[in-house]
Scaffold this motif. Structure first.
Motif, PDB file in Angstrom:
ATOM      1  N   ASN A  91      21.030  23.721  40.089  1.00 21.75           N
ATOM      2  CA  ASN A  91      21.870  22.552  39.929  1.00 21.75           C
ATOM      3  C   ASN A  91      21.054  21.445  39.273  1.00 21.75           C
ATOM      4  O   ASN A  91      20.164  20.857  39.884  1.00 21.75           O
ATOM      5  CB  ASN A  91      22.399  22.082  41.291  1.00 21.75           C
ATOM      6  N   THR A  92      21.362  21.178  38.008  1.00 19.09           N
ATOM      7  CA  THR A  92      20.567  20.216  37.248  1.00 19.09           C
ATOM      8  C   THR A  92      20.676  18.813  37.817  1.00 19.09           C
ATOM      9  O   THR A  92      19.691  18.062  37.855  1.00 19.09           O
ATOM     10  CB  THR A  92      21.019  20.215  35.782  1.00 19.09           C
ATOM     11  N   PHE A  93      21.866  18.425  38.296  1.00 17.11           N
ATOM     12  CA  PHE A  93      22.038  17.080  38.843  1.00 17.11           C
ATOM     13  C   PHE A  93      21.184  16.879  40.088  1.00 17.11           C
ATOM     14  O   PHE A  93      20.536  15.845  40.256  1.00 17.11           O
ATOM     15  CB  PHE A  93      23.510  16.835  39.174  1.00 17.11           C
ATOM     16  N   TRP A 126      17.631  16.510  39.102  1.00 16.49           N
ATOM     17  CA  TRP A 126      17.392  15.179  38.546  1.00 16.49           C
ATOM     18  C   TRP A 126      17.304  14.151  39.669  1.00 16.49           C
ATOM     19  O   TRP A 126      16.433  13.281  39.661  1.00 16.49           O
ATOM     20  CB  TRP A 126      18.520  14.819  37.589  1.00 16.49           C
ATOM     21  N   LEU A 127      18.208  14.255  40.657  1.00 17.94           N
ATOM     22  CA  LEU A 127      18.181  13.353  41.805  1.00 17.94           C
ATOM     23  C   LEU A 127      16.887  13.527  42.592  1.00 17.94           C
ATOM     24  O   LEU A 127      16.278  12.554  43.044  1.00 17.94           O
ATOM     25  CB  LEU A 127      19.383  13.626  42.705  1.00 17.94           C
TER      26      LEU A 127
END
Length: 285
Positions: free
Chosen positions: A68-70, A73-74
């Protein structure tokens, strides 16, 4: 290509497990520690740090394992600020505890502590009358001076035995008068005036055999607290340095996992080159 994802998932699973005892310690302090102000401030930093590590670890674990890229990033965004905060605390802790230490005494194993040996923000904080009232209350409630007493055959230990004691900074600074005062030893927390005279040190007049007063109003007691804080903060700083190294490694691996996720999302093979010609022509005819 998925090695970094698996590694960051494993590292964050370990940090998630480590966050549980941190939160548990904060909850225990809330419910079981005494209610003095000097311990109240300990509970919330522990809980906040533990919850922050738990949330960030879950984000990193989910982002790495489920690509999960998001979430990745988070994870990287939050981890950056956690690393910066820990680094700032380490620098601050060493800066405010840079000066001051106990003074050795002849024929004694314990040290004497003097407030003038310390300086800076931490000394001003502890020496402030309003704040010191809370700290001295904590020292009193801890029963540190009551615990200092020892008996041998039902009698108090001799002065020679007392001189060979390794006293903590608080015990030395708060539970006995400074050595320069010239008080005569009776027991660990009872001292008589020798020859009717005491030394010129201001703390000499502040000493009291009243077990509720002792040297709690002395500058030596404040210095002993400072020495104790310095010792504790230095230990915490060493632990924070180790944690910082682990988090930096996790951050680097997490960044690699983030790039892997983006490559997979864009259907790019690992290590693929975007340029297909060594010397491409400007014009194709």
């Amino acid at each position: 290509m998925r090695t970094s994802n698996h590694l960051i998932g494993f590292l964050n699973f370990l940090t998630f497990l480590l966050s549980l005892p941190i939160i548990g310690g904060g909850v225990w302090l809330t419910n079981h520690a005494n209610t003095t102000d000097c311990l109240k401030f300990l509970q919330w930093p522990l809980i906040v740090i533990g919850v922050a590590i738990m949330v960030v670890s879950l984000a990193g674990f989910g982002g790495a394992c489920y690509r999960n890229t998001f979430l990745m990033w988070l994870y990287l965004f939050a981890m950056f600020f956690i690393i910066a905060a820990i680094l700032g605390f380490i620098i601050f802790a060493y800066a405010v505890t840079d000066k001051g230490s106990g003074r050795p005494l002849p024929n004694r194993l314990y040290l004497d502590y003097y407030l003038q040996d310390y300086s800076g923000w931490l000394r001003d904080r502890v020496a402030d009358n309003g704040y010191w009232a809370k700290i001295s209350s904590c020292v009193t409630d801890s029963n540190a001076c009551r615990k200092i007493g020892r008996t041998v055959g039902g009698l108090p230990e001799t002065i020679d035995m007392f001189y060979l004691r390794h006293l903590t900074p608080v015990e030395s600074g708060c539970c006995k008068p400074p050595t320069v005062c010239g008080y005569v030893y009776v027991n660990e927390t009872v001292w008589d005036v020798g020859g009717g005279l005491v030394g010129p040190e201001p703390d000499c007049a502040r000493w009291s055999n009243d077990q509720h007063q002792l040297c709690y109003a002395c500058d030596s007691c404040k210095a002993g607290v400072l020495a104790s804080i310095k010792k504790s903060w230095r230990k915490v700083s060493v632990i924070n340095i180790v944690v910082l190294i682990i988090l930096v490694i996790s951050y680097v691996v997490g960044y690699a996992a983030f790039r892997n996720n983006r490559r997979m999302d864009n259907d790019e093979p690992a290590g693929s080159a975007r340029m297909t010609k060594y010397k491409p022509r400007w014009f194709n005819i």
